[in-house]
Motif scaffolding. Structure first.
Motif, PDB file in Angstrom:
ATOM      1  N   GLU A 182       0.831  -1.201   0.000  1.00  0.00           N
ATOM      2  CA  GLU A 182       0.000   0.000   0.000  1.00  0.00           C
ATOM      3  C   GLU A 182       0.868   1.255   0.000  1.00  0.00           C
ATOM      4  O   GLU A 182       0.535   2.250  -0.666  1.00  0.00           O
ATOM      5  CB  GLU A 182      -0.931  -0.006   1.224  1.00  0.00           C
ATOM      6  CG  GLU A 182      -2.072  -1.002   1.154  1.00  0.00           C
ATOM      7  CD  GLU A 182      -1.636  -2.436   1.424  1.00  0.00           C
ATOM      8  OE1 GLU A 182      -0.468  -2.642   1.845  1.00  0.00           O
ATOM      9  OE2 GLU A 182      -2.448  -3.345   1.224  1.00  0.00           O
ATOM     10  N   ARG A 283      -2.847   0.057  -8.439  1.00  0.00           N
ATOM     11  CA  ARG A 283      -3.689   1.121  -7.903  1.00  0.00           C
ATOM     12  C   ARG A 283      -4.782   0.537  -7.008  1.00  0.00           C
ATOM     13  O   ARG A 283      -5.457  -0.416  -7.379  1.00  0.00           O
ATOM     14  CB  ARG A 283      -4.335   1.934  -9.028  1.00  0.00           C
ATOM     15  CG  ARG A 283      -3.336   2.518 -10.005  1.00  0.00           C
ATOM     16  CD  ARG A 283      -4.026   3.312 -11.092  1.00  0.00           C
ATOM     17  NE  ARG A 283      -4.462   4.613 -10.610  1.00  0.00           N
ATOM     18  CZ  ARG A 283      -5.347   5.376 -11.243  1.00  0.00           C
ATOM     19  NH1 ARG A 283      -5.948   4.935 -12.345  1.00  0.00           N
ATOM     20  NH2 ARG A 283      -5.662   6.557 -10.784  1.00  0.00           N
ATOM     21  N   TYR A 284      -4.918   1.131  -5.818  1.00  0.00           N
ATOM     22  CA  TYR A 284      -5.971   0.743  -4.880  1.00  0.00           C
ATOM     23  C   TYR A 284      -7.019   1.851  -4.886  1.00  0.00           C
ATOM     24  O   TYR A 284      -6.878   2.858  -4.192  1.00  0.00           O
ATOM     25  CB  TYR A 284      -5.390   0.550  -3.477  1.00  0.00           C
ATOM     26  CG  TYR A 284      -4.458  -0.624  -3.351  1.00  0.00           C
ATOM     27  CD1 TYR A 284      -4.948  -1.891  -3.067  1.00  0.00           C
ATOM     28  CD2 TYR A 284      -3.088  -0.468  -3.528  1.00  0.00           C
ATOM     29  CE1 TYR A 284      -4.096  -2.982  -2.955  1.00  0.00           C
ATOM     30  CE2 TYR A 284      -2.222  -1.540  -3.422  1.00  0.00           C
ATOM     31  CZ  TYR A 284      -2.734  -2.798  -3.133  1.00  0.00           C
ATOM     32  OH  TYR A 284      -1.883  -3.876  -3.030  1.00  0.00           O
ATOM     33  N   LYS A 285      -8.066   1.697  -5.699  1.00  0.00           N
ATOM     34  CA  LYS A 285      -9.084   2.727  -5.846  1.00  0.00           C
ATOM     35  C   LYS A 285     -10.457   2.165  -5.469  1.00  0.00           C
ATOM     36  O   LYS A 285     -10.676   0.945  -5.487  1.00  0.00           O
ATOM     37  CB  LYS A 285      -9.123   3.246  -7.283  1.00  0.00           C
ATOM     38  CG  LYS A 285      -7.768   3.687  -7.837  1.00  0.00           C
ATOM     39  CD  LYS A 285      -7.134   4.806  -7.035  1.00  0.00           C
ATOM     40  CE  LYS A 285      -7.808   6.122  -7.254  1.00  0.00           C
ATOM     41  NZ  LYS A 285      -7.095   7.236  -6.564  1.00  0.00           N
ATOM     42  N   THR A 286     -11.376   3.068  -5.145  1.00  0.00           N
ATOM     43  CA  THR A 286     -12.745   2.652  -4.816  1.00  0.00           C
ATOM     44  C   THR A 286     -13.695   2.913  -5.972  1.00  0.00           C
ATOM     45  O   THR A 286     -14.883   2.630  -5.868  1.00  0.00           O
ATOM     46  CB  THR A 286     -13.242   3.402  -3.568  1.00  0.00           C
ATOM     47  OG1 THR A 286     -13.170   4.815  -3.816  1.00  0.00           O
ATOM     48  CG2 THR A 286     -12.384   3.069  -2.360  1.00  0.00           C
ATOM     49  N   TYR A 291      -9.426  -2.055  -7.235  1.00  0.00           N
ATOM     50  CA  TYR A 291      -8.040  -2.497  -7.125  1.00  0.00           C
ATOM     51  C   TYR A 291      -7.643  -3.049  -8.503  1.00  0.00           C
ATOM     52  O   TYR A 291      -8.189  -4.061  -8.942  1.00  0.00           O
ATOM     53  CB  TYR A 291      -7.892  -3.607  -6.097  1.00  0.00           C
ATOM     54  CG  TYR A 291      -8.061  -3.193  -4.649  1.00  0.00           C
ATOM     55  CD1 TYR A 291      -8.550  -1.939  -4.293  1.00  0.00           C
ATOM     56  CD2 TYR A 291      -7.746  -4.069  -3.618  1.00  0.00           C
ATOM     57  CE1 TYR A 291      -8.701  -1.571  -2.981  1.00  0.00           C
ATOM     58  CE2 TYR A 291      -7.894  -3.704  -2.291  1.00  0.00           C
ATOM     59  CZ  TYR A 291      -8.371  -2.461  -1.974  1.00  0.00           C
ATOM     60  OH  TYR A 291      -8.525  -2.096  -0.665  1.00  0.00           O
ATOM     61  N   HIS A 292      -6.701  -2.389  -9.163  1.00  0.00           N
ATOM     62  CA  HIS A 292      -6.324  -2.860 -10.489  1.00  0.00           C
ATOM     63  C   HIS A 292      -4.831  -2.662 -10.729  1.00  0.00           C
ATOM     64  O   HIS A 292      -4.184  -1.833 -10.088  1.00  0.00           O
ATOM     65  CB  HIS A 292      -7.152  -2.185 -11.588  1.00  0.00           C
ATOM     66  CG  HIS A 292      -7.040  -0.700 -11.655  1.00  0.00           C
ATOM     67  ND1 HIS A 292      -7.613   0.148 -10.721  1.00  0.00           N
ATOM     68  CD2 HIS A 292      -6.444   0.128 -12.549  1.00  0.00           C
ATOM     69  CE1 HIS A 292      -7.380   1.404 -11.032  1.00  0.00           C
ATOM     70  NE2 HIS A 292      -6.643   1.429 -12.146  1.00  0.00           N
ATOM     71  N   CYS A 308      -9.914  -6.389  -8.538  1.00  0.00           N
ATOM     72  CA  CYS A 308      -9.296  -7.400  -7.677  1.00  0.00           C
ATOM     73  C   CYS A 308      -9.676  -7.180  -6.207  1.00  0.00           C
ATOM     74  O   CYS A 308      -9.941  -6.056  -5.780  1.00  0.00           O
ATOM     75  CB  CYS A 308      -7.774  -7.353  -7.812  1.00  0.00           C
ATOM     76  SG  CYS A 308      -7.179  -7.493  -9.510  1.00  0.00           S
ATOM     77  N   LYS A 310      -7.491  -8.481  -3.917  1.00  0.00           N
ATOM     78  CA  LYS A 310      -6.157  -8.389  -3.346  1.00  0.00           C
ATOM     79  C   LYS A 310      -5.150  -8.359  -4.489  1.00  0.00           C
ATOM     80  O   LYS A 310      -5.321  -9.046  -5.493  1.00  0.00           O
ATOM     81  CB  LYS A 310      -5.879  -9.580  -2.432  1.00  0.00           C
ATOM     82  CG  LYS A 310      -4.552  -9.538  -1.698  1.00  0.00           C
ATOM     83  CD  LYS A 310      -4.359 -10.772  -0.821  1.00  0.00           C
ATOM     84  CE  LYS A 310      -5.347 -10.787   0.333  1.00  0.00           C
ATOM     85  NZ  LYS A 310      -5.065 -11.917   1.271  1.00  0.00           N
ATOM     86  N   ILE A 311      -4.103  -7.536  -4.327  1.00  0.00           N
ATOM     87  CA  ILE A 311      -3.025  -7.475  -5.319  1.00  0.00           C
ATOM     88  C   ILE A 311      -1.744  -7.961  -4.647  1.00  0.00           C
ATOM     89  O   ILE A 311      -1.417  -7.515  -3.546  1.00  0.00           O
ATOM     90  CB  ILE A 311      -2.860  -6.047  -5.877  1.00  0.00           C
ATOM     91  CG1 ILE A 311      -4.137  -5.642  -6.630  1.00  0.00           C
ATOM     92  CG2 ILE A 311      -1.648  -5.956  -6.807  1.00  0.00           C
ATOM     93  CD1 ILE A 311      -4.122  -4.215  -7.160  1.00  0.00           C
ATOM     94  N   THR A 331     -14.171  -4.993  -6.329  1.00  0.00           N
ATOM     95  CA  THR A 331     -13.904  -3.610  -5.935  1.00  0.00           C
ATOM     96  C   THR A 331     -14.198  -2.660  -7.088  1.00  0.00           C
ATOM     97  O   THR A 331     -14.198  -3.051  -8.245  1.00  0.00           O
ATOM     98  CB  THR A 331     -12.436  -3.453  -5.498  1.00  0.00           C
ATOM     99  OG1 THR A 331     -11.574  -3.922  -6.548  1.00  0.00           O
ATOM    100  CG2 THR A 331     -12.150  -4.248  -4.237  1.00  0.00           C
TER     101      THR A 331
END
Length: 357
Positions: A182, A283-286, A291-292, A308, A310-311, A331
């Motif tokens: 993260e 990228r952790y987006k909402t 999550y992509h 995803c 989890k990455i 997500t």
């Protein structure tokens, strides 16, 4: 148990009440009264989250670009910005000193500062000792000795590092701490925000950005041979949405272009790299694809894996074909657990069916 006569009396009493509009209005008012606090709580939480995101973006822009800090900015954020600006000044001095030792190329000061910001904004930063900042900046270069046979002397030169995994490994050793996935994704998001502004999480804007950050295909040949399915050989039986124009699953009255294929699978199902390459971004987006991540396979070919849960990889990491890189989720803008899979060639999405076996 009540006798039949009693049940009949209850039924005769209930039926008129159930058909009385006034009764339903009373019930509706009671339900509304019960739900209103919950609805208000949700609204407040969303407002707080929106305000926090706004403050975060404002803090990034003010720290990197300067400018007056608004009196409306929360006091703690204002202090964080001032402290970070002071740290950036120290980093500028350290980067300038290293630059005099570079054999060639230059040190990416934006990358140095983006990672520093991601690790230390709002937290304890290195002391004001300039040696601490020099040690941090040194993690972005490799030092080598050059000998001059003619004069019989030698000198130390700095070589800028281009491998993020190597940089993060150096930082972990220097800082004595673990840098999480993260942390790395946040640093990447900050870096790209400074260079490109707000980046969409789906659609043409995202694909244009991918094309911008992808290395020149002429310089990086295509890696590997034929693609494999990211969810196994039986992928055809789990396609839930095809490439091309379709009804929007969130807004059924709208039609949009679907730039990949959706593969339905349970949450947590392993996602494999369709081919070997280097992780282009995580990228952790909402919103959008949630999550992509994307993998650069060279030759201008990129694959994208969206929604995803989890990455499992980080930006800059080399991956092999078939390596597990993430897990299926829902997500972002999604109606259920699935993988959104794209094949992008020179910035233009292609039908994945043309690449999958």
């Amino acid at each position: 148990m009540a006798d039949p006569a009693t049940l009949a009396l209850i039924a005769r009493a209930v039926i008129p009440a159930a058909t009385d509009k006034r009764t339903w209005k009373v019930i509706g008012a009671i339900i509304a009264a019960l739900l209103t606090p919950v609805i208000l709580m949700v609204v407040v939480i969303l407002s707080l989250l929106s305000a926090t995101a706004s403050h975060n973006n404002a803090a990034i822009d003010l720290t990197f670009h300067g400018g007056a800090i608004s009196s409306q900015m929360p006091a703690d954020y204002a202090d964080y910005i001032r402290n970070m600006r002071d740290s950036f000044s120290e980093l500028d001095t350290a980067i300038g000193n290293i630059s005099t030792e570079l054999e060639s190329g230059s040190l990416d000061s934006t990358r140095v500062k983006a990672i520093f910001y991601a690790l230390f904004f709002g937290a304890d930063s290195p002391s004001r000792d300039s040696d601490d900042y020099r040690a941090f900046a040194d993690c972005f270069v490799r030092y080598e000795i050059r000998s001059n046979e003619a004069t019989g002397t030698s000198s130390k030169v700095a070589i800028p590092l281009t491998s993020l995994p190597e940089i993060y490994s150096n930082l972990e050793s220097t800082l004595g701490r673990t840098i999480t996935s993260e942390d790395k994704a946040n640093a990447s998001e900050i870096y790209n925000r400074i260079l490109y502004g707000d980046i969409p999480t789906e659609g043409d804007g995202l694909q244009n950005w991918i094309n911008t950050i992808t290395a020149n295909p002429a310089e990086v040949p295509f890696i590997g041979g034929n693609f494999i399915s990211p969810l196994g050989s039986s992928w055809r039986s789990i396609v839930t949405s095809e490439f091309g124009y379709r009804r929007d699953p969130i807004h059924p009255t709208a039609e949009n272009f679907h730039s990949g294929v959706d593969l339905g699978a349970p949450k947590g199902t392993d996602i494999q790299a369709a081919n070997g390459g280097t992780v282009l971004f995580v990228r952790y987006k909402t919103t959008g694809y949630g999550y992509h991540l994307a993998i650069d396979h060279g030759g201008g070919i990129v694959t994208l894996y969206g929604h995803c849960s989890k990455i499992l990889v980080t930006e800059g990491q080399a991956v092999r074909q078939g390596e597990v890189i993430a897990q299926v989720g829902s997500t972002g803008k999604s109606t259920g657990n699935h993988l959104h899979f794209e094949v992008i060639v020179d910035g233009t999405p292609q039908n994945p069916r043309s690449y999958l076996p």
